[in-house]
Enzyme design. Structure first.
Site, PDB file in Angstrom:
ATOM      1  N   ASN A 214      -2.022   2.187   5.533  1.00  0.00           N
ATOM      2  CA  ASN A 214      -1.119   1.367   5.049  1.00  0.00           C
ATOM      3  C   ASN A 214      -0.690   0.260   6.399  1.00  0.00           C
ATOM      4  OD1 ASN A 214       0.942  -0.526   4.116  1.00  0.00           O
ATOM      5  ND2 ASN A 214       2.417   1.077   4.337  1.00  0.00           N
ATOM      6  N   GLY A 215      -0.985  -0.794   6.404  1.00  0.00           N
ATOM      7  CA  GLY A 215      -0.872  -1.770   7.608  1.00  0.00           C
ATOM      8  C   GLY A 215      -1.982  -2.550   8.021  1.00  0.00           C
TER       9      GLY A 215
ATOM     10  N   LYS B 207       5.735  -4.618  -3.552  1.00  0.00           N
ATOM     11  CA  LYS B 207       7.278  -4.778  -3.409  1.00  0.00           C
ATOM     12  C   LYS B 207       7.708  -4.634  -2.086  1.00  0.00           C
ATOM     13  CE  LYS B 207      11.273  -4.015  -4.966  1.00  0.00           C
ATOM     14  NZ  LYS B 207      11.867  -5.278  -5.401  1.00  0.00           N
TER      15      LYS B 207
ATOM     16  N   GLU C  38      16.692 -19.147  -5.594  1.00  0.00           N
ATOM     17  CA  GLU C  38      16.295 -17.867  -6.023  1.00  0.00           C
ATOM     18  C   GLU C  38      15.737 -17.790  -7.396  1.00  0.00           C
ATOM     19  OE1 GLU C  38      15.794 -15.099  -4.760  1.00  0.00           O
ATOM     20  OE2 GLU C  38      16.244 -13.624  -6.268  1.00  0.00           O
TER      21      GLU C  38
ATOM     22  N   GLU D 231       7.172 -16.129  -9.227  1.00  0.00           N
ATOM     23  CA  GLU D 231       6.501 -14.888  -8.882  1.00  0.00           C
ATOM     24  C   GLU D 231       6.143 -13.958 -10.222  1.00  0.00           C
ATOM     25  OE1 GLU D 231       8.787 -12.157  -6.425  1.00  0.00           O
ATOM     26  OE2 GLU D 231      10.729 -12.768  -7.215  1.00  0.00           O
TER      27      GLU D 231
ATOM     28  N   LYS E  83      12.265 -16.472  -8.626  1.00  0.00           N
ATOM     29  CA  LYS E  83      11.833 -15.382  -9.633  1.00  0.00           C
ATOM     30  C   LYS E  83      10.945 -16.020 -10.919  1.00  0.00           C
ATOM     31  CE  LYS E  83      13.400 -12.773  -8.009  1.00  0.00           C
ATOM     32  NZ  LYS E  83      14.019 -12.462  -6.811  1.00  0.00           N
TER      33      LYS E  83
ATOM     34  N   CYS F 257       0.937  -0.976  -0.117  1.00  0.00           N
ATOM     35  CA  CYS F 257      -0.093  -0.076  -0.022  1.00  0.00           C
ATOM     36  C   CYS F 257       0.900   1.136   0.166  1.00  0.00           C
ATOM     37  CB  CYS F 257      -0.917   0.200   1.409  1.00  0.00           C
ATOM     38  SG  CYS F 257      -2.107  -1.026   1.215  1.00  0.00           S
TER      39      CYS F 257
ATOM     40  N   HIS G 180      15.441 -38.618  -3.395  1.00  0.00           N
ATOM     41  CA  HIS G 180      14.683 -38.751  -2.140  1.00  0.00           C
ATOM     42  C   HIS G 180      13.143 -38.438  -2.394  1.00  0.00           C
ATOM     43  CE1 HIS G 180      18.011 -39.954   0.005  1.00  0.00           C
ATOM     44  NE2 HIS G 180      18.827 -38.820  -0.500  1.00  0.00           N
TER      45      HIS G 180
ATOM     46  N   TRP H  88      -2.931  -2.659  -1.810  1.00  0.00           N
ATOM     47  CA  TRP H  88      -2.366  -4.145  -1.851  1.00  0.00           C
ATOM     48  C   TRP H  88      -3.369  -4.746  -0.842  1.00  0.00           C
ATOM     49  CZ3 TRP H  88      -0.700  -8.181   1.339  1.00  0.00           C
ATOM     50  CH2 TRP H  88      -0.241  -9.266   0.639  1.00  0.00           C
TER      51      TRP H  88
ATOM     52  N   ARG I 199       4.057  -0.690  -4.627  1.00  0.00           N
ATOM     53  CA  ARG I 199       3.745  -1.067  -3.277  1.00  0.00           C
ATOM     54  C   ARG I 199       2.371  -1.891  -3.173  1.00  0.00           C
ATOM     55  NH1 ARG I 199       6.837   1.596   0.698  1.00  0.00           N
ATOM     56  NH2 ARG I 199       5.275   0.977   2.136  1.00  0.00           N
TER      57      ARG I 199
END
Ligand code: F6R
Length: 615
Positions: free
Chosen positions: A99-100, A610, A488, A495, A492, A2, A511, A73, A27
């Site tokens: 925001n929160g 983000k 990583e 997402e 990438k 947000c 395994h 968001w 954001r």
């Protein structure tokens, strides 16, 4: 997570806020809205991007020199027009952006409903607007006081900006656990979740501290108090940011631009910290650690904290620290750490890794480590961020603004900063001979150029991405220091392209996960030359025997995958310890091109934000 923007001054607030929202869209971007003050509060809000809001507002009244804006968001309530911010009371007298997360929102909502308040959204934020109104009705001495008293009833995290018809010339802002910056102009103030949207207007800022509330008018910051009503004095700081850094510079996406910025970003991270005078030993100058040197150099354990990509950087950092200093080191998911009743000793040094410096879980974990007596370092990118302020000491990564939601240059600069700290500790502890110390730092100095070399192979990686076709799953494998790189690479890919991808230590495949492998499964193997190279070649043979399609990232001139892999991507030869700096680059590019070729919104992947400022 947000983005909040606010303006109060003499100009028309609308264009200032709209531009600010565009800069903060990374954001969150599921809805956006603006409240403008002119002859009452007018709220315009819309599901979708800031551009959808702009279209929606076309032709409407956007006059007013005071306003607040928000890009969302979703946490409480699906993305919709009704759940978009700002949230206003039913009579429109109070409007709030937030925001929160307000954890006691449900209890407060029932209480407020019992007092006759009517809610029009499912959000936790709307509670704040009604609560402020409730305080206004209880005859607080000012709008500021109503907000302050309302905040006392909230449990959770917030950054807010609020307007009330009671005081048309005032904006009240507050922060607890989520970021908020006030830009100080001439007869005007700017408010934003980070300093970038402010930097095109003024370089003077006040970072609100947790638990502080401020009242702004066009003529000044009227007051700052804690929510408990203690007076505070604003501390104005100068920032060194340029908004131009937020442009795409001819690249199709910010992510692509940021991948290509890595040679420069890593160089900036090393600049002034690592020097190699001619014919002399390299010198490390890490001023950011000065205050904690004694604790750092006598630490009995290093603990790395982070989330997502930053956690992967921590995994590599752990390896750097153990290899160079021989001090036991562990890595914790910041989001899990504090729920484990962790054992923390005052001889521990924690290293919190975060691009944004605002990740709620990382901040909470570092606070707990501090409370339990540890020394806490911050390695983060955003200057003045909460991680930077919460840490006892630390290093900025100096990667420059990272706008693409998927972290790229943040990762390589984080591991560069971690290497510097590990090397400094090793030097002070005499854990490395001077020769090895010199060799390692010489190699580190040459890394930016080698990253540039890998970037030069972009075309080849694009071709491989084209052949990924409509694949729905992929596996990434690595051993030792290449295992976090595999994780990583998988992160990438999933997402930004929504291809399901998993990273495994290569030898773990047999395994269980090897059951997934068939002729349709791309298997990306990260296999730079190193101590156990022949082992990963054997693991690759096992995959090949099950008809998996192997894409191997290998060191230049290594022919061991030629007959096993469908595609081989070479990276320059280097000490294996440094290979993550180079082997991650093809994986970033591969994910980027798979997503771009599928037409995915690379910089704003679905469901993500983000900066994750909620737990
Ligand atoms: C992945 C990504 C996220 C972040 C994570 C932590 O590309 O960007 O996994 O790494 O949300 O964020 P920071 O580093 O800001 O603490």
């Amino acid at each position: 997570m947000c983005g909040i923007v606010g303006y109060i001054g003499k100009k028309n607030a609308y264009p200032v806020i709209l531009t600010g929202l565009r800069h903060l869209e990374y954001r969150g971007y599921d809805s956006a809205g603006i409240a403008l003050f002119s002859d009452g509060i007018k709220v315009h809000k819309k599901k979708g991007r800031v551009s959808d809001l702009e279209k929606f507002i076309e032709g409407k009244d956007v006059s007013g020199t005071i306003g607040i804006g928000h890009t969302r968001w979703a946490t409480h309530g699906e993305p919709s027009d009704a759940n978009a911010h700002p949230h206003a009371t039913e009579n429109g007298d109070v409007a709030v952006v937030h925001n929160g997360i307000i954890e006691n929102a449900l209890t407060l909502r029932s209480f407020l409903q019992s007092r006759g308040h009517v809610f029009s959204s499912e959000t936790d934020t709307e509670v704040i607007a009604h609560l402020i109104e409730e305080m206004e009705n209880e005859k607080s001495k000012s709008f500021f006081d109503s907000v302050r008293r309302a905040l006392n009833r909230l449990v959770g995290a917030y950054a807010i900006a609020a307007l009330s018809v009671r005081e048309p010339g005032t904006m009240v802002v507050a922060k607890k656990g989520s970021p908020l910056v006030i830009g100080v102009g001439e007869g005007e103030f700017f408010v934003a979740s980070d300093a970038y949207p402010i930097s095109e207007h003024t370089k003077k800022v006040v970072y609100l501290e947790d638990g502080e509330v401020a009242a702004l008018t066009a003529s000044g910051i009227v007051e700052i108090r804690t929510i408990e009503n203690e007076k505070r004095t604003p501390r104005v700081k100068k920032i060194d940011l340029e908004i131009e850094a937020l442009e795409k510079d001819g690249f199709d996406h910010f992510m692509q631009k940021e991948i290509f910025e890595q040679p420069c970003a890593v160089r900036d991270c090393l600049r002034g910290r690592l020097s190699v005078p001619p014919k002399k030993a390299p010198v490390l100058n890490l001023g950011g650690l000065r205050d904690v040197e004694e604790k750092l150099f006598s630490a009995e354990r290093f603990v790395f904290l982070g989330c997502g990509t930053s956690w992967h950087a921590g995994l590599i950092g752990r390896r750097f620290f153990e290899t160079l200093t021989r001090v036991p080191s562990i890595v914790q998911y910041a989001s899990e750490f504090r729920y484990e009743d962790p054992l923390v000793r005052d001889t521990d040094v924690f290293v919190a890794v975060s691009q944004s410096g605002e990740t709620a879980d990382t901040l909470a974990a570092m606070k707990l480590a501090k409370e339990r007596g540890a020394t806490v370092l911050g390695v983060c990118n955003v200057v003045g961020s909460s991680v930077a302020r919460e840490a006892h000491a630390g290093l900025y990564t100096h990667a420059g603004p990272e706008i693409g939601v998927a972290s790229t240059k943040a990762f390589t600069t984080q591991i560069a900063a971690l290497f510097l700290i590990a090397a400094r500790c090793a030097e002070k502890r005499n854990a490395l001979g001077p020769r090895r110390f010199g060799e390692l730092l010489e190699t580190l100095r040459g890394i930016p150029e080698k990253i540039g070399d890998v970037l030069g192979r972009e075309e080849r990686i694009r071709d491989i991405a084209e052949r990924f076709g409509e694949t729905k799953n992929a596996v990434y494998l690595g051993r030792g220091i290449s295992f976090p790189v595999a994780l990583e690479g998988a992160l990438k890919l999933k997402e930004i392209s929504y291809v399901h991808a998993e990273g495994y230590p290569a030898a773990e495949m047999k395994h269980g996960p090897i059951a997934l492998v068939d002729e349709n499964m791309p298997v990306v193997i990260v296999a730079p030359r190193g101590e156990h190279h022949e082992k990963i070649v054997s693991n690759a043979e096992e995959i090949r025997a099950r008809k998996g399609k192997i894409i191997a990232v290998v060191s230049e001139g290594d022919a061991s995958f030629d007959s096993i892999a469908e595609d081989v991507i070479e990276i320059p030869e280097c000490d294996e310890l440094f290979s993550p700096f180079l082997s991650v680059i093809p994986l970033q590019l591969l994910a980027y091109y798979v997503a771009a070729l599928r037409g995915c919104d690379v910089d704003r992947p679905r469901n993500l934000a983000k900066s994750v400022t909620v737990e």
